[in-house]
Design a protein around this motif. Structure first.
Motif, mmCIF file in Angstrom:
data_model
loop_
_atom_site.group_PDB
_atom_site.id
_atom_site.type_symbol
_atom_site.label_atom_id
_atom_site.label_comp_id
_atom_site.label_asym_id
_atom_site.label_seq_id
_atom_site.Cartn_x
_atom_site.Cartn_y
_atom_site.Cartn_z
ATOM 1 N N LEU A 180 0.810 -1.222 0.000
ATOM 2 C CA LEU A 180 0.000 0.000 0.000
ATOM 3 C C LEU A 180 0.843 1.272 0.000
ATOM 4 O O LEU A 180 0.297 2.372 0.015
ATOM 5 C CB LEU A 180 -0.932 0.008 1.216
ATOM 6 N N ILE A 181 2.172 1.120 -0.033
ATOM 7 C CA ILE A 181 3.024 2.311 0.015
ATOM 8 C C ILE A 181 2.792 3.217 -1.193
ATOM 9 O O ILE A 181 2.516 4.420 -1.031
ATOM 10 C CB ILE A 181 4.517 1.914 0.123
ATOM 11 N N MET A 182 2.864 2.673 -2.390
ATOM 12 C CA MET A 182 2.670 3.510 -3.586
ATOM 13 C C MET A 182 1.242 4.059 -3.695
ATOM 14 O O MET A 182 1.054 5.254 -3.960
ATOM 15 C CB MET A 182 3.059 2.735 -4.844
ATOM 16 N N PRO A 183 0.196 3.225 -3.479
ATOM 17 C CA PRO A 183 -1.167 3.779 -3.516
ATOM 18 C C PRO A 183 -1.386 4.891 -2.484
ATOM 19 O O PRO A 183 -2.056 5.886 -2.774
ATOM 20 C CB PRO A 183 -2.052 2.564 -3.220
ATOM 21 N N LEU A 184 -0.784 4.729 -1.282
ATOM 22 C CA LEU A 184 -0.937 5.764 -0.256
ATOM 23 C C LEU A 184 -0.207 7.042 -0.644
ATOM 24 O O LEU A 184 -0.697 8.149 -0.401
ATOM 25 C CB LEU A 184 -0.409 5.257 1.087
ATOM 26 N N GLN A 185 0.961 6.897 -1.250
ATOM 27 C CA GLN A 185 1.701 8.079 -1.706
ATOM 28 C C GLN A 185 0.913 8.837 -2.766
ATOM 29 O O GLN A 185 0.878 10.071 -2.781
ATOM 30 C CB GLN A 185 3.075 7.662 -2.237
ATOM 31 N N THR A 186 0.262 8.098 -3.650
ATOM 32 C CA THR A 186 -0.579 8.725 -4.677
ATOM 33 C C THR A 186 -1.760 9.436 -4.039
ATOM 34 O O THR A 186 -2.118 10.559 -4.431
ATOM 35 C CB THR A 186 -1.083 7.661 -5.668
ATOM 36 N N GLN A 187 -2.383 8.802 -3.044
ATOM 37 C CA GLN A 187 -3.526 9.396 -2.351
ATOM 38 C C GLN A 187 -3.120 10.670 -1.610
ATOM 39 O O GLN A 187 -3.840 11.676 -1.639
ATOM 40 C CB GLN A 187 -4.124 8.381 -1.363
ATOM 41 N N ILE A 188 -1.958 10.638 -0.976
ATOM 42 C CA ILE A 188 -1.480 11.802 -0.235
ATOM 43 C C ILE A 188 -1.160 12.957 -1.187
ATOM 44 O O ILE A 188 -1.406 14.125 -0.880
ATOM 45 C CB ILE A 188 -0.260 11.424 0.629
ATOM 46 N N GLU A 189 -0.647 12.633 -2.369
ATOM 47 C CA GLU A 189 -0.391 13.678 -3.365
ATOM 48 C C GLU A 189 -1.702 14.301 -3.831
ATOM 49 O O GLU A 189 -1.790 15.530 -4.006
ATOM 50 C CB GLU A 189 0.358 13.081 -4.559
ATOM 51 N N HIS A 190 -2.728 13.477 -3.991
ATOM 52 C CA HIS A 190 -4.058 13.996 -4.344
ATOM 53 C C HIS A 190 -4.573 14.929 -3.244
ATOM 54 O O HIS A 190 -5.112 16.010 -3.521
ATOM 55 C CB HIS A 190 -5.035 12.830 -4.546
ATOM 56 N N ALA A 191 -4.378 14.527 -1.986
ATOM 57 C CA ALA A 191 -4.825 15.347 -0.861
ATOM 58 C C ALA A 191 -4.053 16.665 -0.814
ATOM 59 O O ALA A 191 -4.610 17.717 -0.482
ATOM 60 C CB ALA A 191 -4.639 14.580 0.452
ATOM 61 N N ARG A 192 -2.757 16.619 -1.162
ATOM 62 C CA ARG A 192 -1.938 17.843 -1.151
ATOM 63 C C ARG A 192 -2.429 18.857 -2.171
ATOM 64 O O ARG A 192 -2.530 20.054 -1.895
ATOM 65 C CB ARG A 192 -0.468 17.487 -1.421
ATOM 66 N N LEU A 193 -2.733 18.371 -3.381
ATOM 67 C CA LEU A 193 -3.234 19.269 -4.431
ATOM 68 C C LEU A 193 -4.569 19.895 -4.020
ATOM 69 O O LEU A 193 -4.828 21.071 -4.269
ATOM 70 C CB LEU A 193 -3.384 18.502 -5.746
ATOM 71 N N LEU A 194 -5.416 19.095 -3.383
ATOM 72 C CA LEU A 194 -6.713 19.591 -2.916
ATOM 73 C C LEU A 194 -6.515 20.645 -1.834
ATOM 74 O O LEU A 194 -7.190 21.684 -1.823
ATOM 75 C CB LEU A 194 -7.538 18.416 -2.378
ATOM 76 N N HIS A 195 -5.559 20.403 -0.951
ATOM 77 C CA HIS A 195 -5.279 21.344 0.139
ATOM 78 C C HIS A 195 -4.723 22.658 -0.408
ATOM 79 O O HIS A 195 -5.123 23.745 0.038
ATOM 80 C CB HIS A 195 -4.275 20.710 1.111
ATOM 81 N N GLU A 196 -3.826 22.576 -1.380
ATOM 82 C CA GLU A 196 -3.268 23.792 -1.973
ATOM 83 C C GLU A 196 -4.348 24.608 -2.667
ATOM 84 O O GLU A 196 -4.340 25.843 -2.618
ATOM 85 C CB GLU A 196 -2.156 23.423 -2.955
ATOM 86 N N SER A 197 -5.290 23.928 -3.298
ATOM 87 C CA SER A 197 -6.405 24.605 -3.947
ATOM 88 C C SER A 197 -7.275 25.321 -2.919
ATOM 89 O O SER A 197 -7.706 26.461 -3.140
ATOM 90 C CB SER A 197 -7.244 23.593 -4.733
ATOM 91 N N ASP A 198 -7.499 24.668 -1.777
ATOM 92 C CA ASP A 198 -8.293 25.284 -0.708
ATOM 93 C C ASP A 198 -7.590 26.511 -0.142
ATOM 94 O O ASP A 198 -8.225 27.536 0.140
ATOM 95 C CB ASP A 198 -8.546 24.273 0.414
ATOM 96 N N LEU A 199 -6.263 26.428 0.029
ATOM 97 C CA LEU A 199 -5.509 27.555 0.574
ATOM 98 C C LEU A 199 -5.617 28.780 -0.332
ATOM 99 O O LEU A 199 -5.743 29.917 0.154
ATOM 100 C CB LEU A 199 -4.039 27.165 0.759
ATOM 101 N N LYS A 200 -5.593 28.563 -1.635
ATOM 102 C CA LYS A 200 -5.704 29.676 -2.584
ATOM 103 C C LYS A 200 -7.066 30.363 -2.495
ATOM 104 O O LYS A 200 -7.208 31.541 -2.839
ATOM 105 C CB LYS A 200 -5.477 29.168 -4.001
#
Length: 326
Positions: A180-200
């Motif tokens: 689950l390491i790679m799938p979790l890394q992908t999920q966390i990257e998705h969450a990061r992009l969503l968070h950056e969008s919210d911050l803007k």
């Protein structure tokens, strides 16, 4: 200007909610306790609890068990809500309330999937739901523990996950499955992009426990504190009325598991918690000792973990039936 001394006193349920928040109980407990207290009052014709006592409480709890046929855990939750009301809100010392008989929960063996059934279940899931359910089976976490997971608590190098404020408000460490390491890394990257969008957009806050939010006021927007599984939509916090991005809704995962189990042809009752039972049982089958499994599950008492020794796939406690010798 209105004289505050002339303002009406807060309603009883508002006092209940206020006291619950002062004691930092969860929003789920707040809703459950308020609902049980309301039911108690309506059951007795809207009489004020201050006018009632042991007889009325016993009658209500008996009604739940006999007429409504609720489970022991449900009846005990109702009793806990009434105990909270009298002790914490009305400040009435009622020692008799402690003596009211508490319903005993039935001792049932947990539902456990076979490894083949787990594979079939996961095969009928995809995307975020697949990852959440895989995490439940691969780590033994409870559904809310997985959904409450913060980015900072996933340790890829050490292959471990820190479970914060689990049942009993305890922290623990569990294993991070290598698959689950790679799938979790992908999920966390998705969450990061969503968070950056919210911050803007001037948003990007996440819910934090009250004490933590006061101590670290900027932590609510910090990347490490964001949920690994953020909700696709924003919502308004019912307590603070702030607009935030909460974690994925647990009912959506529950529905996804139920639907996947049907498509997979699994006839056993199947919920996200069944994956936790399956994790523990399969770990025992793999030869791991009971103490290790106890720590991974976060059980306070070894007797709780011992229940899984009764569901090992050994055919009737490992006994060979005389019929098989004919």
């Amino acid at each position: 200007m209105t004289d505050s001394s002339l303002a009406p006193p807060p309603r009883l349920l508002d006092r209940v909610r206020e006291r619950i928040r002062v004691l930092h109980y969860s929003i789920r407990t707040e809703k459950a306790y308020a609902d049980w207290i309301k039911r108690f009052i309506l059951f007795h014709g809207k009489r004020h609890p201050q006018e009632m006592g042991a007889e009325e409480i016993t009658a209500f709890l008996s009604y739940l068990a006999v007429d409504r046929g609720v489970s022991a855990s449900t009846q005990n939750q109702a009793k806990a809500a009434l105990l909270f009301l009298y002790k914490e809100v009305l400040c009435i010392d009622l020692p008799w309330l402690q003596d009211i008989v508490t319903a005993k929960a039935s001792r049932r063996l947990p539902v456990v999937l076979t490894p083949h059934e787990v594979r079939d279940l996961l095969h009928h899931l995809d995307g975020t739901h697949w990852l959440v359910v895989s995490l439940l089976y691969g780590t033994g976490m409870r559904i809310l523990e997985a959904l409450h997971l913060r980015v900072k608590d996933v340790e890829f190098e050490r292959r471990e996950i820190v479970v914060r404020e689990g049942k009993g408000n305890k922290d623990r460490i569990t294993v991070l499955p290598e698959n689950l390491i790679m799938p979790l890394q992908t999920q966390i990257e998705h969450a990061r992009l969503l968070h950056e969008s919210d911050l803007k957009k001037g948003l990007g806050e996440v819910w934090l426990p009250d004490a933590l939010a006061r101590k670290y006021p900027r932590a609510a927007t910090a990347w490490g504190w964001q949920y690994v599984f953020p909700s696709p939509t924003l919502s308004t916090d019912p307590r603070s009325e702030k607009t935030r991005r909460h974690h994925l809704y647990e009912q959506t995962v529950q529905r996804a598991v139920s639907s996947a189990a049907k498509r997979a042809g699994i006839t056993k009752p199947c919920s996200p918690h069944v994956l936790r039972h399956s994790f523990a049982t399969h770990m025992l089958q793999a030869g791991y000792d009971i103490r290790t499994i106890q720590e991974l599950l976060g059980h306070a008492d070894i007797s709780t973990t011992m229940i899984y020794t009764h569901v090992l796939n050994k055919g009737g406690r490992g006994v060979r039936s005389p019929l098989d010798s004919l």
